[in-house]
Design a protein around this motif. Structure first.
Motif, PDB file in Angstrom:
ATOM      1  N   VAL A  43      -8.325   5.528  -1.664  1.00  0.00           N
ATOM      2  CA  VAL A  43      -7.278   5.401  -2.677  1.00  0.00           C
ATOM      3  C   VAL A  43      -7.190   6.655  -3.544  1.00  0.00           C
ATOM      4  O   VAL A  43      -6.100   7.138  -3.851  1.00  0.00           O
ATOM      5  N   GLN A  44      -8.345   7.190  -3.932  1.00  0.00           N
ATOM      6  CA  GLN A  44      -8.353   8.317  -4.867  1.00  0.00           C
ATOM      7  C   GLN A  44      -8.011   9.636  -4.204  1.00  0.00           C
ATOM      8  O   GLN A  44      -7.338  10.474  -4.782  1.00  0.00           O
ATOM      9  N   HIS A  58       4.078  14.001   2.893  1.00  0.00           N
ATOM     10  CA  HIS A  58       3.083  13.086   2.341  1.00  0.00           C
ATOM     11  C   HIS A  58       3.485  11.630   2.558  1.00  0.00           C
ATOM     12  O   HIS A  58       2.617  10.770   2.785  1.00  0.00           O
ATOM     13  N   THR A  63      -5.497   9.231   0.843  1.00  0.00           N
ATOM     14  CA  THR A  63      -4.097   8.958   1.139  1.00  0.00           C
ATOM     15  C   THR A  63      -3.144   9.670   0.198  1.00  0.00           C
ATOM     16  O   THR A  63      -1.931   9.558   0.343  1.00  0.00           O
ATOM     17  N   HIS A  64      -3.671  10.372  -0.784  1.00  0.00           N
ATOM     18  CA  HIS A  64      -2.810  11.183  -1.645  1.00  0.00           C
ATOM     19  C   HIS A  64      -2.624  12.579  -1.072  1.00  0.00           C
ATOM     20  O   HIS A  64      -1.564  13.184  -1.208  1.00  0.00           O
ATOM     21  N   ALA A  93       0.831  -1.207   0.000  1.00  0.00           N
ATOM     22  CA  ALA A  93       0.000   0.000   0.000  1.00  0.00           C
ATOM     23  C   ALA A  93       0.866   1.258   0.000  1.00  0.00           C
ATOM     24  O   ALA A  93       0.574   2.227  -0.716  1.00  0.00           O
ATOM     25  N   CYS A 123      -7.768  -1.097   1.725  1.00  0.00           N
ATOM     26  CA  CYS A 123      -6.750  -0.482   0.861  1.00  0.00           C
ATOM     27  C   CYS A 123      -7.277  -0.118  -0.521  1.00  0.00           C
ATOM     28  O   CYS A 123      -6.654   0.690  -1.218  1.00  0.00           O
ATOM     29  N   GLN A 150       0.764   3.971  -3.057  1.00  0.00           N
ATOM     30  CA  GLN A 150       0.310   5.328  -2.763  1.00  0.00           C
ATOM     31  C   GLN A 150       1.420   6.366  -2.931  1.00  0.00           C
ATOM     32  O   GLN A 150       1.130   7.554  -2.982  1.00  0.00           O
ATOM     33  N   ASN A 151       2.657   5.929  -3.011  1.00  0.00           N
ATOM     34  CA  ASN A 151       3.760   6.887  -3.099  1.00  0.00           C
ATOM     35  C   ASN A 151       4.550   6.812  -4.403  1.00  0.00           C
ATOM     36  O   ASN A 151       5.553   7.506  -4.546  1.00  0.00           O
ATOM     37  N   TYR A 169      -1.716   4.167   6.958  1.00  0.00           N
ATOM     38  CA  TYR A 169      -1.734   2.730   6.735  1.00  0.00           C
ATOM     39  C   TYR A 169      -1.203   1.930   7.927  1.00  0.00           C
ATOM     40  O   TYR A 169      -1.241   0.694   7.899  1.00  0.00           O
ATOM     41  N   THR A 177       1.205   8.901   4.717  1.00  0.00           N
ATOM     42  CA  THR A 177       0.731   7.588   4.287  1.00  0.00           C
ATOM     43  C   THR A 177       1.171   6.495   5.264  1.00  0.00           C
ATOM     44  O   THR A 177       0.432   5.538   5.499  1.00  0.00           O
TER      45      THR A 177
END
Length: 214
Positions: free
Chosen positions: A127-128, A85, A131-132, A20, A121, A24-25, A93, A89
């Motif tokens: 997701v969209q 950022h 976590t961004h 994850a 997750c 995400q990164n 997570y 995350t």
């Protein structure tokens, strides 16, 4: 034996956690056009780090507590947004570990616990958006999950009360949800554990005091 069991229980959530974090990164530092409230929240955090006072020097539509953490980051490290950022995350997570341990304990099913992590997750809103970019609601989620872990797995109500209180004061809508959860927790003990009122209050006295004081 206990050590091996604990380590084994952390392997699956650990793998999913690393996956994850990678997903995400992978676009960290690239331009991502999203339409969230991150700019408002982090600008407020930046103003706090510069010595301004919330509600006095600028308006903020939510309780200030969760923006104190990014303001401390900006104060100590500066505006290193990629690092911010990435750490954000990691924090979000970290919820995967208590989620797995809670469901595994209650359901006695590692498959069910793993499936829960996959659903968590891949949930679209998380997701969209969540976590961004920094968001108070997602920032508060680990406090709730770890509170549940200390209630149902570690049986440490005092620690759970502190964590649940941090979740409750994160955003306005979290407070009634937390109070409702506490009411259901007490009601569950009354109905399913056949606990009398006196024993119930004795069991949860410290929990309730800490929660409402915090």
């Amino acid at each position: 034996m206990l050590s091996r069991k604990i380590n084994y229980n952390l392997i699956l959530p650990g793998v999913i956690f690393l996956l994850a974090i990678f997903v995400q990164n992978f676009n960290l530092g690239k331009l991502v056009n999203v339409f969230t409230d991150e700019g408002v929240y982090l600008y407020g955090a930046k103003l706090l780090s510069d010595g301004h006072f919330i509600y006095k020097d600028f308006f903020f539509g939510q309780p200030p507590y969760l923006v104190i953490l990014p303001s401390l980051f900006f104060k100590i490290v500066g505006l290193k947004m990629n690092l911010f950022h990435f750490l954000y995350t990691l924090w979000f997570y970290s919820s995967l570990f208590p989620i797995f341990l809670i469901i595994n304990k209650l359901s006695k099913s590692k498959f069910g616990a793993t499936l829960a992590l996959i659903v968590f997750c891949t949930y679209q809103e998380l997701v969209q958006w969540g976590t961004h970019q920094f968001d108070l609601r997602q920032m508060a989620i680990p406090f709730l999950v770890f509170a549940l872990y200390f209630i149902y797995v570690k049986f440490s109500l005092k620690v759970a009360a502190v964590l649940l209180a941090f979740f409750a004061i994160g955003i306005v809508s979290n407070l009634p949800l937390s109070v409702l959860f506490i009411a259901l927790l007490l009601l569950g003990d009354l109905l399913f554990e056949r606990t009398d009122i006196k024993s119930l209050l004795k069991k949860y006295r410290a929990f309730l005091i800490i929660f409402f004081v915090v």
